[in-house]
Design a protein around this motif. Structure first.
Motif, short mmCIF file in Angstrom:
data_model
loop_
_atom_site.label_atom_id
_atom_site.label_comp_id
_atom_site.label_asym_id
_atom_site.label_seq_id
_atom_site.Cartn_x
_atom_site.Cartn_y
_atom_site.Cartn_z
N SER A 1 64.52 23.75 6.40
CA SER A 1 64.97 22.59 7.17
C SER A 1 66.10 22.97 8.12
O SER A 1 66.18 22.47 9.24
CB SER A 1 65.38 21.44 6.25
OG SER A 1 66.46 21.81 5.43
N GLU B 1 64.27 24.86 10.93
CA GLU B 1 63.43 23.96 11.72
C GLU B 1 64.27 23.08 12.65
O GLU B 1 63.86 22.78 13.77
CB GLU B 1 62.56 23.09 10.82
CG GLU B 1 61.55 22.26 11.60
CD GLU B 1 60.61 21.48 10.71
OE1 GLU B 1 59.63 20.95 11.26
OE2 GLU B 1 60.84 21.38 9.49
N SER C 1 55.63 14.44 13.53
CA SER C 1 55.75 14.42 12.07
C SER C 1 55.44 15.73 11.35
O SER C 1 55.59 15.80 10.14
CB SER C 1 54.87 13.31 11.49
OG SER C 1 53.52 13.57 11.82
N SER C 2 55.03 16.76 12.06
CA SER C 2 54.72 18.01 11.37
C SER C 2 55.44 19.19 12.02
O SER C 2 55.69 19.19 13.22
CB SER C 2 53.21 18.28 11.37
OG SER C 2 52.77 18.65 12.66
N THR C 3 55.72 20.18 11.21
CA THR C 3 56.33 21.40 11.73
C THR C 3 55.42 22.04 12.76
O THR C 3 55.87 22.48 13.82
CB THR C 3 56.60 22.40 10.59
OG1 THR C 3 57.52 21.80 9.67
CG2 THR C 3 57.18 23.69 11.10
N ARG C 4 54.14 22.08 12.46
CA ARG C 4 53.18 22.69 13.38
C ARG C 4 53.23 22.00 14.75
O ARG C 4 53.24 22.65 15.78
CB ARG C 4 51.79 22.62 12.78
CG ARG C 4 50.74 23.25 13.62
CD ARG C 4 49.40 23.16 12.93
NE ARG C 4 48.38 23.84 13.70
CZ ARG C 4 47.14 23.99 13.31
NH1 ARG C 4 46.77 23.51 12.15
NH2 ARG C 4 46.28 24.61 14.06
N GLY C 5 53.25 20.65 14.73
CA GLY C 5 53.33 19.91 15.99
C GLY C 5 54.61 20.18 16.74
O GLY C 5 54.61 20.29 17.97
N ARG C 6 55.72 20.29 16.02
CA ARG C 6 57.01 20.58 16.66
C ARG C 6 57.01 21.96 17.29
O ARG C 6 57.48 22.15 18.43
CB ARG C 6 58.13 20.46 15.63
CG ARG C 6 58.35 19.05 15.15
CD ARG C 6 59.26 18.99 13.94
NE ARG C 6 59.44 17.61 13.52
CZ ARG C 6 59.81 17.25 12.31
NH1 ARG C 6 60.05 18.17 11.38
NH2 ARG C 6 59.96 15.99 12.00
N SER D 1 55.41 29.40 7.92
CA SER D 1 55.10 28.07 7.41
C SER D 1 54.10 28.12 6.26
O SER D 1 54.10 27.25 5.40
CB SER D 1 54.59 27.15 8.53
OG SER D 1 53.32 27.55 8.97
N HIS E 1 54.37 25.92 2.87
CA HIS E 1 53.25 25.07 2.43
C HIS E 1 52.82 25.42 1.01
O HIS E 1 52.53 24.54 0.21
CB HIS E 1 52.05 25.18 3.38
CG HIS E 1 52.27 24.51 4.69
ND1 HIS E 1 52.63 23.20 4.80
CD2 HIS E 1 52.19 24.98 5.96
CE1 HIS E 1 52.76 22.89 6.07
NE2 HIS E 1 52.50 23.94 6.79
N HIS F 1 53.36 22.23 -1.22
CA HIS F 1 52.13 21.45 -1.26
C HIS F 1 51.23 21.94 -2.39
O HIS F 1 50.02 22.06 -2.21
CB HIS F 1 51.42 21.49 0.09
CG HIS F 1 52.24 20.92 1.19
ND1 HIS F 1 52.51 19.58 1.30
CD2 HIS F 1 52.90 21.52 2.22
CE1 HIS F 1 53.29 19.38 2.35
NE2 HIS F 1 53.54 20.53 2.92
N ARG G 1 44.82 22.16 -1.44
CA ARG G 1 44.20 22.28 -0.13
C ARG G 1 42.71 22.50 -0.33
O ARG G 1 42.28 23.21 -1.23
CB ARG G 1 44.82 23.47 0.60
CG ARG G 1 44.31 23.64 1.99
CD ARG G 1 45.04 24.74 2.68
NE ARG G 1 44.82 24.59 4.11
CZ ARG G 1 45.36 25.35 5.00
NH1 ARG G 1 46.18 26.29 4.66
NH2 ARG G 1 45.10 25.16 6.26
#
Length: 173
Positions: free
Chosen positions: A32, A35, A61-66, A98, A102, A106, A123
């Motif tokens: 965090s 990020e 809302s996602s790390t990947r998107g950011r 990442s 994950h 997750h 997953r």
């Protein structure tokens, strides 16, 4: 007072639960913290103030998107050259790490009476004619060493991003 007898067999190869939880806590803190540096990149690439960059950061809302947003802005706003290349290398390293986050955040955790700890990845992996889910991995000493290496890489990435931000004059206050 005498020392307890050494643990032998399979239990000797398993990490202590506290050691696992300490590393996962470090991973979450370091993640965090690192990020949040994307906020400074957003502000620098768009010219918006830090408050507006925080709103944009939190709206994705996602790390990947950011990470993808920062990469796309870099390709749009920065001329091809050293700064763009360095930024894209930093975000590529971040995206690669990442998978570690994950895996530990997750998963379902399995704690056995013998002291062993496992993760069960939540997953679904689609294959041609079947699906795979719930990959289980026991956290032995080798896995803990890999996690320690990943934590070191995340810490180094954090320092590299700070160096980048300062070198290229991105807003850091």
């Amino acid at each position: 007072m005498t020392d307890p007898p050494p643990i032998s067999g399979a239990a000797a190869l398993e990490p202590d639960l506290d050691a696992v939880l300490l590393r996962v806590g470090r991973l979450n803190y370091a993640w965090s913290n690192t990020e949040s540096l994307l906020i400074h990149m957003l502000a620098g690439l768009t010219g918006m103030d830090k408050g507006a960059a925080v709103v944009v950061f939190l709206s994705v809302s996602s790390t990947r998107g950011r990470i993808e947003m920062v990469e796309r802005l870099a390709k749009l706003r920065l001329p091809a050259g050293q700064e763009q290349q360095e930024l894209l290398e930093l975000t590529a390293r971040f995206a690669k790490l990442s998978a570690v986050r994950h895996r530990y955040n997750h998963s379902i955790w399995s704690f056995q009476e013998d002291g062993s700890v496992s993760t069960i990845l939540m997953r679904i992996a689609d294959r041609r004619d079947r699906i795979h889910m719930g990959r289980k991995q026991t956290l032995g000493s080798d896995e803990m060493q890999r996690l320690d290496q990943d934590l070191d890489m995340l810490s180094q990435l954090n320092r590299n991003i700070w160096r980048f931000l300062l070198q290229y004059g991105y807003p850091v206050e």
